[in-house]
Design a protein around this motif. Structure first.
Motif, PDB file in Angstrom:
ATOM      1  N   ASN A  10      54.339  65.211 110.912  1.00  0.00           N
ATOM      2  CA  ASN A  10      53.739  66.539 111.091  1.00  0.00           C
ATOM      3  C   ASN A  10      54.613  67.619 110.460  1.00  0.00           C
ATOM      4  O   ASN A  10      54.102  68.572 109.846  1.00  0.00           O
ATOM      5  N   LYS A  36      56.635  67.265 107.916  1.00  0.00           N
ATOM      6  CA  LYS A  36      56.540  67.150 106.455  1.00  0.00           C
ATOM      7  C   LYS A  36      55.245  67.761 105.917  1.00  0.00           C
ATOM      8  O   LYS A  36      55.211  68.250 104.778  1.00  0.00           O
ATOM      9  N   MET A  37      54.197  67.739 106.716  1.00  0.00           N
ATOM     10  CA  MET A  37      52.915  68.302 106.273  1.00  0.00           C
ATOM     11  C   MET A  37      52.848  69.815 106.428  1.00  0.00           C
ATOM     12  O   MET A  37      52.028  70.469 105.785  1.00  0.00           O
ATOM     13  N   LYS A  73      50.387  75.486 108.623  1.00  0.00           N
ATOM     14  CA  LYS A  73      50.016  75.072 107.268  1.00  0.00           C
ATOM     15  C   LYS A  73      49.005  76.070 106.724  1.00  0.00           C
ATOM     16  O   LYS A  73      47.940  76.280 107.333  1.00  0.00           O
ATOM     17  N   THR A 114      49.081  74.181 113.163  1.00  0.00           N
ATOM     18  CA  THR A 114      48.592  72.802 113.133  1.00  0.00           C
ATOM     19  C   THR A 114      49.024  71.990 114.355  1.00  0.00           C
ATOM     20  O   THR A 114      48.288  71.112 114.806  1.00  0.00           O
TER      21      THR A 114
END
Length: 245
Positions: free
Chosen positions: A158, A160-161, A181, A186
């Protein structure tokens, strides 16, 4: 003979000190069994950096989110040893395996306060008057400015996104890390569930505003001095003089 003994003592002191710190990308983290949370205020104790300790005294209210710097790094041998020691001390089951000869290493996460000015603004706000009063009445307080932690793989995924990270106060004295994000939230991470391997500390620097009131002007590394017109300690005599004015 005396010089030899002195030299041996200094070497031993350096070696012992290195055991109580760990470095990632030139940032030195204190290694300790103490419970530390990002953004918390308290007292740090260390005898020649041989036995780091931190006692938490306050969690400032955050009505606005504070921007963080969050990065994912591979484990190194030193931090894996710290991780093993932490698991032994808390009797937790070890979830990670580190083998130096294998290229793919387990990962850890570093988290630090990026928007220092925003965090200072929260403390100086009217809803944290009690915190500022406490800091004025006491000395040698520090703030936890960074952590190195282990997290489950799904939470690292999560991270990394996401493209932005914030320290938020979603309930009374409870901090979480909110992940964003493209401007939308998120997910969030309860950092108290993580295994903390190390932490960094900052100290407060004070200045006087145009109303002759002391306020927190900066936060610097705990081994650095305050710069410009800021001071590490409020001078009691000057505080009394300003109060009379």
């Amino acid at each position: 003979m005396k010089n030899s003994i002195k030299y041996t003592f200094l070497i031993a002191l350096v070696l012992l000190t290195s055991c109580q710190t760990a470095k990632i990308n030139d940032v030195k983290y204190n290694v300790s069994s103490a419970t530390t949370e990002l953004g918390s205020i308290g007292r740090a104790k260390s005898l020649f950096k041989l036995d780091n300790d931190f006692s938490t005294h306050s969690f400032p209210i955050l009505q606005n989110k504070v921007r963080l710097n969050v990065q994912v790094h591979p484990f190194n041998q030193k931090l894996y040893n710290v991780y093993q020691d932490k698991n032994k001390a808390t009797q937790k089951k070890q979830q990670l395996q580190y083998i130096d000869s294998i290229a793919t290493k387990p990962e850890l996460v570093t988290i630090s306060i990026l928007d220092v000015k925003g965090y200072i603004g929260e403390i100086n706000s009217s809803y944290n008057t009690n915190v500022v009063t406490y800091l004025k009445d006491t000395e040698d307080n520090a703030v936890v400015t960074g952590l190195v932690v282990t997290l489950p793989k799904e939470l690292i995924a999560n991270i990394k996104m996401a493209d932005a990270y914030y320290l938020t106060n979603n309930q009374d004295k409870k901090y979480v890390i909110s992940l964003y994000k493209l401007g939308k939230k998120t997910s969030e991470i309860d950092i108290t569930t993580a295994t903390v391997l190390g932490y960094t500390l900052g100290k407060f620097c004070w200045a006087i505003n145009d109303r002759n009131k002391w306020y927190i002007a900066d936060i610097v590394k705990d081994n650095k001095g305050c710069e410009g017109n800021t001071k590490a300690k409020i001078k009691k005599e000057e505080q009394k003089r300003l109060f009379k004015m």
